[in-house]
Design a protein around this motif. Structure first.
Motif, PDB file in Angstrom:
ATOM      1  N   GLY A 185      49.717  40.841  48.874  1.00  0.00           N
ATOM      2  CA  GLY A 185      49.467  42.261  48.664  1.00  0.00           C
ATOM      3  C   GLY A 185      49.430  42.686  47.206  1.00  0.00           C
ATOM      4  N   ALA A 186      49.745  41.786  46.277  1.00  0.00           N
ATOM      5  CA  ALA A 186      49.730  42.125  44.851  1.00  0.00           C
ATOM      6  C   ALA A 186      48.288  42.275  44.370  1.00  0.00           C
ATOM      7  CB  ALA A 186      50.441  41.048  44.047  1.00  0.00           C
ATOM      8  N   SER A 187      48.074  43.126  43.401  1.00  0.00           N
ATOM      9  CA  SER A 187      46.751  43.329  42.829  1.00  0.00           C
ATOM     10  C   SER A 187      46.386  42.140  41.942  1.00  0.00           C
ATOM     11  CB  SER A 187      46.720  44.614  42.001  1.00  0.00           C
ATOM     12  OG  SER A 187      45.556  44.655  41.200  1.00  0.00           O
ATOM     13  N   GLN A 188      45.311  41.452  42.274  1.00  0.00           N
ATOM     14  CA  GLN A 188      44.858  40.311  41.489  1.00  0.00           C
ATOM     15  C   GLN A 188      44.502  40.737  40.069  1.00  0.00           C
ATOM     16  OE1 GLN A 188      41.653  38.280  43.493  1.00  0.00           O
ATOM     17  NE2 GLN A 188      42.609  38.610  45.472  1.00  0.00           N
ATOM     18  N   HIS A 189      43.811  41.856  39.961  1.00  0.00           N
ATOM     19  CA  HIS A 189      43.390  42.340  38.643  1.00  0.00           C
ATOM     20  C   HIS A 189      44.598  42.655  37.769  1.00  0.00           C
ATOM     21  CE1 HIS A 189      40.932  44.273  35.618  1.00  0.00           C
ATOM     22  NE2 HIS A 189      41.755  45.300  35.663  1.00  0.00           N
ATOM     23  N   GLU A 190      45.554  43.401  38.304  1.00  0.00           N
ATOM     24  CA  GLU A 190      46.740  43.764  37.524  1.00  0.00           C
ATOM     25  C   GLU A 190      47.548  42.533  37.138  1.00  0.00           C
ATOM     26  OE1 GLU A 190      48.973  46.810  39.542  1.00  0.00           O
ATOM     27  OE2 GLU A 190      47.248  48.154  39.601  1.00  0.00           O
ATOM     28  N   ALA A 191      47.672  41.567  38.041  1.00  0.00           N
ATOM     29  CA  ALA A 191      48.401  40.335  37.731  1.00  0.00           C
ATOM     30  C   ALA A 191      47.701  39.568  36.617  1.00  0.00           C
ATOM     31  CB  ALA A 191      48.528  39.467  38.976  1.00  0.00           C
ATOM     32  N   GLY A 192      46.378  39.537  36.639  1.00  0.00           N
ATOM     33  CA  GLY A 192      45.626  38.860  35.593  1.00  0.00           C
ATOM     34  C   GLY A 192      45.793  39.526  34.244  1.00  0.00           C
ATOM     35  N   ILE A 193      45.720  40.847  34.214  1.00  0.00           N
ATOM     36  CA  ILE A 193      45.893  41.590  32.958  1.00  0.00           C
ATOM     37  C   ILE A 193      47.308  41.378  32.419  1.00  0.00           C
ATOM     38  CG2 ILE A 193      45.961  43.899  31.933  1.00  0.00           C
ATOM     39  CD1 ILE A 193      43.116  42.830  32.554  1.00  0.00           C
ATOM     40  N   ARG A 194      48.292  41.404  33.301  1.00  0.00           N
ATOM     41  CA  ARG A 194      49.683  41.189  32.887  1.00  0.00           C
ATOM     42  C   ARG A 194      49.848  39.786  32.290  1.00  0.00           C
ATOM     43  NH1 ARG A 194      51.660  43.581  36.850  1.00  0.00           N
ATOM     44  NH2 ARG A 194      51.665  41.862  38.327  1.00  0.00           N
ATOM     45  N   LEU A 195      49.261  38.777  32.936  1.00  0.00           N
ATOM     46  CA  LEU A 195      49.317  37.409  32.422  1.00  0.00           C
ATOM     47  C   LEU A 195      48.656  37.324  31.056  1.00  0.00           C
ATOM     48  CD1 LEU A 195      49.932  34.375  32.752  1.00  0.00           C
ATOM     49  CD2 LEU A 195      47.778  34.188  34.024  1.00  0.00           C
ATOM     50  N   ARG A 196      47.465  37.897  30.921  1.00  0.00           N
ATOM     51  CA  ARG A 196      46.754  37.898  29.633  1.00  0.00           C
ATOM     52  C   ARG A 196      47.608  38.532  28.542  1.00  0.00           C
ATOM     53  NH1 ARG A 196      42.516  42.455  28.731  1.00  0.00           N
ATOM     54  NH2 ARG A 196      44.516  43.512  28.584  1.00  0.00           N
ATOM     55  N   ASP A 197      48.161  39.705  28.825  1.00  0.00           N
ATOM     56  CA  ASP A 197      48.961  40.414  27.825  1.00  0.00           C
ATOM     57  C   ASP A 197      50.218  39.637  27.446  1.00  0.00           C
ATOM     58  OD1 ASP A 197      47.024  42.372  27.925  1.00  0.00           O
ATOM     59  OD2 ASP A 197      48.299  43.874  28.899  1.00  0.00           O
ATOM     60  N   SER A 227      40.013  34.110  28.293  1.00  0.00           N
ATOM     61  CA  SER A 227      39.215  34.172  29.503  1.00  0.00           C
ATOM     62  C   SER A 227      40.180  34.274  30.668  1.00  0.00           C
ATOM     63  CB  SER A 227      38.341  32.926  29.640  1.00  0.00           C
ATOM     64  OG  SER A 227      37.566  32.985  30.823  1.00  0.00           O
ATOM     65  N   LEU A 228      39.855  35.147  31.598  1.00  0.00           N
ATOM     66  CA  LEU A 228      40.745  35.446  32.714  1.00  0.00           C
ATOM     67  C   LEU A 228      39.971  35.327  34.015  1.00  0.00           C
ATOM     68  CD1 LEU A 228      43.501  36.705  33.535  1.00  0.00           C
ATOM     69  CD2 LEU A 228      42.498  38.918  33.114  1.00  0.00           C
ATOM     70  N   SER A 229      40.612  34.748  35.026  1.00  0.00           N
ATOM     71  CA  SER A 229      40.002  34.628  36.338  1.00  0.00           C
ATOM     72  C   SER A 229      41.090  34.774  37.388  1.00  0.00           C
ATOM     73  CB  SER A 229      39.312  33.270  36.474  1.00  0.00           C
ATOM     74  OG  SER A 229      38.681  33.130  37.733  1.00  0.00           O
ATOM     75  N   HIS A 230      40.733  35.335  38.526  1.00  0.00           N
ATOM     76  CA  HIS A 230      41.722  35.463  39.605  1.00  0.00           C
ATOM     77  C   HIS A 230      41.036  35.329  40.942  1.00  0.00           C
ATOM     78  CE1 HIS A 230      40.282  39.621  39.956  1.00  0.00           C
ATOM     79  NE2 HIS A 230      40.544  39.769  38.678  1.00  0.00           N
ATOM     80  N   THR A 231      41.823  34.951  41.919  1.00  0.00           N
ATOM     81  CA  THR A 231      41.376  34.812  43.289  1.00  0.00           C
ATOM     82  C   THR A 231      42.587  35.085  44.175  1.00  0.00           C
ATOM     83  OG1 THR A 231      40.176  33.405  44.850  1.00  0.00           O
ATOM     84  CG2 THR A 231      41.828  32.326  43.488  1.00  0.00           C
ATOM     85  N   GLU A 232      42.378  35.049  45.445  1.00  0.00           N
ATOM     86  CA  GLU A 232      43.470  35.314  46.362  1.00  0.00           C
ATOM     87  C   GLU A 232      44.648  34.379  46.079  1.00  0.00           C
ATOM     88  OE1 GLU A 232      44.261  34.834  51.082  1.00  0.00           O
ATOM     89  OE2 GLU A 232      42.311  35.608  50.467  1.00  0.00           O
ATOM     90  N   GLY A 233      45.753  34.922  45.648  1.00  0.00           N
ATOM     91  CA  GLY A 233      46.961  34.133  45.446  1.00  0.00           C
ATOM     92  C   GLY A 233      47.301  33.719  44.037  1.00  0.00           C
ATOM     93  N   CYS A 234      46.332  33.750  43.098  1.00  0.00           N
ATOM     94  CA  CYS A 234      46.695  33.363  41.740  1.00  0.00           C
ATOM     95  C   CYS A 234      45.727  33.917  40.702  1.00  0.00           C
ATOM     96  CB  CYS A 234      46.808  31.847  41.606  1.00  0.00           C
ATOM     97  SG  CYS A 234      45.261  30.971  41.535  1.00  0.00           S
ATOM     98  N   ALA A 257      37.775  30.281  31.692  1.00  0.00           N
ATOM     99  CA  ALA A 257      38.676  29.896  32.778  1.00  0.00           C
ATOM    100  C   ALA A 257      38.047  30.378  34.080  1.00  0.00           C
ATOM    101  CB  ALA A 257      40.053  30.527  32.599  1.00  0.00           C
ATOM    102  N   ASP A 258      38.170  29.567  35.107  1.00  0.00           N
ATOM    103  CA  ASP A 258      37.648  29.959  36.412  1.00  0.00           C
ATOM    104  C   ASP A 258      38.564  29.405  37.491  1.00  0.00           C
ATOM    105  OD1 ASP A 258      35.923  31.086  38.311  1.00  0.00           O
ATOM    106  OD2 ASP A 258      34.760  29.248  38.458  1.00  0.00           O
ATOM    107  N   VAL A 259      38.869  30.211  38.479  1.00  0.00           N
ATOM    108  CA  VAL A 259      39.679  29.768  39.600  1.00  0.00           C
ATOM    109  C   VAL A 259      39.003  30.260  40.868  1.00  0.00           C
ATOM    110  CG1 VAL A 259      41.234  31.765  39.541  1.00  0.00           C
ATOM    111  CG2 VAL A 259      42.003  29.649  40.567  1.00  0.00           C
ATOM    112  N   GLU A 260      38.992  29.445  41.885  1.00  0.00           N
ATOM    113  CA  GLU A 260      38.385  29.810  43.160  1.00  0.00           C
ATOM    114  C   GLU A 260      39.354  29.497  44.292  1.00  0.00           C
ATOM    115  OE1 GLU A 260      34.507  28.123  43.695  1.00  0.00           O
ATOM    116  OE2 GLU A 260      33.973  28.443  41.609  1.00  0.00           O
ATOM    117  N   ALA A 261      39.239  30.246  45.373  1.00  0.00           N
ATOM    118  CA  ALA A 261      40.095  30.014  46.531  1.00  0.00           C
ATOM    119  C   ALA A 261      39.752  28.695  47.185  1.00  0.00           C
ATOM    120  CB  ALA A 261      39.932  31.146  47.538  1.00  0.00           C
TER     121      ALA A 261
END
Length: 97
Positions: free
Chosen positions: A12-24, A56-63, A93-97
């Motif tokens: 249920g976590a936002s992938q976009h927000e988690a990615g931005i947080r990781l980048r920052d 470079s930032l990438s996200h998918t379901e779960g990470c 960077a690229d990640v896929e489910a």
């Protein structure tokens, strides 16, 4: 140097927000706690304004994954170092489910 960070998301976590947080978190840790200003290129790709840091930032379901390229030595990097070169080349960077 080029470093890679991975963040696993809770359901249920936002992938976009988690990615931005990781980048920052990564950029702040690699740049002495200081976040640069972010802008967008004409195609929409984000970049660090007036700063040689590349990411470079990438996200998918779960990470989310983030690659950060920073000029300098890799000795004190708190993330896995993929390249210890002193330059800061473009990264992808690229990640896929």
């Amino acid at each position: 140097m080029i470093c890679l960070g991975i963040s696993y998301l809770s359901p249920g976590a936002s992938q976009h927000e988690a990615g931005i947080r990781l980048r920052d978190e990564m950029i702040a840790a690699l740049c002495g706690g200081i976040l640069p200003e972010f802008g967008r290129m004409p195609g929409g790709k984000p970049y660090c304004v007036g700063n040689p840091v590349r990411f470079s930032l990438s996200h998918t379901e779960g990470c989310a994954v983030c690659a950060v390229s920073v000029p300098g030595v890799a000795e004190a990097a708190p993330y896995p170092v993929l390249s210890a070169a002193a330059e800061a080349p473009e990264v992808g960077a690229d990640v896929e489910a």
